[in-house]
Structures are given as structure tokens and as C-alpha cells.
Design a protein around this motif. Structure first.
Motif, short mmCIF file in Angstrom:
data_model
loop_
_atom_site.label_atom_id
_atom_site.label_comp_id
_atom_site.label_asym_id
_atom_site.label_seq_id
_atom_site.Cartn_x
_atom_site.Cartn_y
_atom_site.Cartn_z
N UNK A 85 0.83 -1.20 0.00
CA UNK A 85 0.00 0.00 0.00
C UNK A 85 0.87 1.25 0.00
N UNK A 86 1.93 1.25 0.78
CA UNK A 86 2.83 2.41 0.83
C UNK A 86 3.48 2.65 -0.53
N UNK A 87 3.88 1.56 -1.20
CA UNK A 87 4.46 1.70 -2.54
C UNK A 87 3.42 2.29 -3.50
N UNK A 88 2.23 1.72 -3.49
CA UNK A 88 1.17 2.20 -4.39
C UNK A 88 0.83 3.67 -4.15
N UNK A 89 0.76 4.05 -2.89
CA UNK A 89 0.44 5.44 -2.56
C UNK A 89 1.43 6.41 -3.20
N UNK A 90 2.69 6.03 -3.24
CA UNK A 90 3.73 6.92 -3.77
C UNK A 90 3.89 6.81 -5.28
N UNK A 91 3.88 5.59 -5.81
CA UNK A 91 4.14 5.42 -7.25
C UNK A 91 3.03 6.04 -8.08
N UNK A 92 1.81 6.02 -7.60
CA UNK A 92 0.70 6.57 -8.37
C UNK A 92 0.73 8.10 -8.42
N UNK A 93 1.59 8.72 -7.64
CA UNK A 93 1.75 10.17 -7.68
C UNK A 93 2.72 10.62 -8.77
N UNK A 94 3.48 9.70 -9.34
CA UNK A 94 4.50 10.05 -10.32
C UNK A 94 3.86 10.27 -11.70
N UNK A 95 4.05 11.45 -12.26
CA UNK A 95 3.47 11.78 -13.56
C UNK A 95 3.99 10.89 -14.69
N UNK A 96 5.21 10.43 -14.57
CA UNK A 96 5.81 9.60 -15.63
C UNK A 96 5.17 8.22 -15.70
N UNK A 97 4.57 7.78 -14.61
CA UNK A 97 3.94 6.45 -14.55
C UNK A 97 2.53 6.55 -15.12
N UNK A 98 2.32 5.89 -16.26
CA UNK A 98 1.02 5.92 -16.93
C UNK A 98 0.10 4.83 -16.41
N UNK A 99 0.67 3.69 -16.05
CA UNK A 99 -0.10 2.55 -15.56
C UNK A 99 0.69 1.86 -14.46
N UNK A 100 -0.04 1.30 -13.52
CA UNK A 100 0.56 0.50 -12.45
C UNK A 100 -0.35 -0.68 -12.20
N UNK A 101 0.18 -1.87 -12.42
CA UNK A 101 -0.61 -3.10 -12.23
C UNK A 101 0.06 -3.98 -11.18
N UNK A 102 -0.74 -4.53 -10.28
CA UNK A 102 -0.28 -5.48 -9.28
C UNK A 102 -0.26 -6.85 -9.94
N UNK A 103 0.85 -7.58 -9.81
CA UNK A 103 1.06 -8.82 -10.54
C UNK A 103 1.19 -10.03 -9.63
N UNK A 104 1.06 -11.19 -10.25
CA UNK A 104 1.50 -12.43 -9.62
C UNK A 104 2.91 -12.70 -10.14
N UNK A 105 3.61 -13.61 -9.53
CA UNK A 105 4.94 -13.97 -10.02
C UNK A 105 6.05 -13.32 -9.23
N UNK A 106 7.24 -13.30 -9.82
CA UNK A 106 8.44 -12.80 -9.15
C UNK A 106 8.33 -11.32 -8.78
N UNK A 107 7.77 -10.52 -9.67
CA UNK A 107 7.64 -9.09 -9.42
C UNK A 107 6.24 -8.77 -8.94
N UNK A 108 6.13 -7.73 -8.14
CA UNK A 108 4.85 -7.34 -7.55
C UNK A 108 4.06 -6.37 -8.43
N UNK A 109 4.77 -5.49 -9.14
CA UNK A 109 4.11 -4.45 -9.91
C UNK A 109 4.75 -4.31 -11.28
N UNK A 110 3.92 -3.91 -12.24
CA UNK A 110 4.39 -3.57 -13.58
C UNK A 110 3.98 -2.13 -13.84
N UNK A 111 4.97 -1.30 -14.13
CA UNK A 111 4.72 0.11 -14.39
C UNK A 111 4.93 0.40 -15.88
N UNK A 112 4.02 1.13 -16.47
CA UNK A 112 4.23 1.65 -17.82
C UNK A 112 4.64 3.10 -17.65
N UNK A 113 5.80 3.43 -18.18
CA UNK A 113 6.40 4.74 -17.95
C UNK A 113 6.66 5.42 -19.29
#
Length: 157
Positions: A85-113
């Protein structure tokens, strides 16, 4: 599967609006062979029920000097809910980040920048992304070319 509440006219309206959000209710009515008043009522209902989230213009990233597109996978550790939640709260404030998806697998999030160039991406990575709460690991993939880019889904199938 399409929601049972949507009939062929609703689906037709949604398909037309996905192709061109500026289409008039009169033009939709003409295309679907109905009168404009029911189109207006249905569009309002589709908006109120959340089927239509918003209307946007699709911008050419290169023309606005944001032609470098990166998909960045981010791993957050430890995997506690408050860290995610702390990560999401901050990453969604970044203008360069167009999309943020929570994932299964090795990585937790996929960002489109979207950024201007590799120098700007490097600054974003070092000065913003790497400093986000509980970021443990990141891996970036850069778009070399794009064969297909759709913003809508075909609801007729």
C-alpha cells in the motif's frame, strides 16, 4: 463474458464510443438505427453504472516528447500489505507512470512509464523509483516499436 445487463444496443454504444468518444448521440442513433433520446438515456446510465469511466484524447507520446516507453517490473519486500500500500500510494503520484498493475509472479508491480529519453528515465529510476518504500528489485524493458496499440475492447464477441 459480457454482463447480462448489457444488451446489443448498449454494446453497440460502447463499441462506438471506444472508437470515437466525440461521436454525437445523433450519430450513434443513426448507426444503431434508433432515436437519439434512448441513446442519451443509455449513455447516461452506462456512465452512472461505471461502464464508461471517462472520455479521453489519445496523445501521440512522440509528438509531446515522451517517446521512450518503459515497462518496469518492481519487487517490494517484505511482502506485507502495508508495504504494498505504501508503494502504491507513492508510485501513483508520479506523472511519468502511466499505468501501475499489481502482478502475480516474481515481481509485484508492472509500471508503464513514458519519458523523453534514457537520461530522463535514469533520473526517474535513481531519484524517484529506487527511493519508493520497500523497493527491493527492479527490471526494465524498453519499447523498440509497437505493432498494435488498442485502447478499447471489442464487446461484440
Amino acid at each position: 463474458m459480457i454482463n447480462k445487463e448489457l444488451d446489443k444496443i448498449d454494446i453497440g454504444i460502447l463499441n462506438l464510443l471506444q472508437k470515437d468518444a466525440t461521436i454525437t448521440h445523433k450519430a450513434i442513433a443513426h448507426t444503431l438505427n434508433i432515436s437519439p433520446t434512448p441513446v442519451h438515456v443509455r449513455v447516461k446510465r452506462l456512465e452512472d453504472e461505471g461502464y464508461i469511466k471517462r472520455y479521453v484524447a489519445i496523445i501521440d507520446y512522440k509528438k509531446v516528447n515522451r517517446g521512450l516507453i518503459a515497462y518496469t517490473q518492481v519487487q517490494v519486500k517484505p511482502h506485507a500489505e502495508e508495504n504494498l500500500i505504501a508503494f502504491l500510494d507513492e508510485v501513483t503520484k508520479l506523472d511519468e507512470v502511466l499505468e501501475c498493475s499489481h502482478l502475480t509472479g516474481k515481481f509485484d508491480f508492472l509500471l508503464k512509464i513514458a519519458v523523453r529519453d534514457m537520461d530522463e528515465y535514469n533520473q526517474l529510476l535513481r531519484n524517484k523509483l529506487a527511493k519508493l518504500p520497500k523497493v527491493d528489485n527492479m527490471e526494465s524493458l524498453f519499447v523498440m516499436s509497437q505493432a498494435k496499440h488498442e485502447t478499447g475492447i471489442n464487446l461484440s464477441k
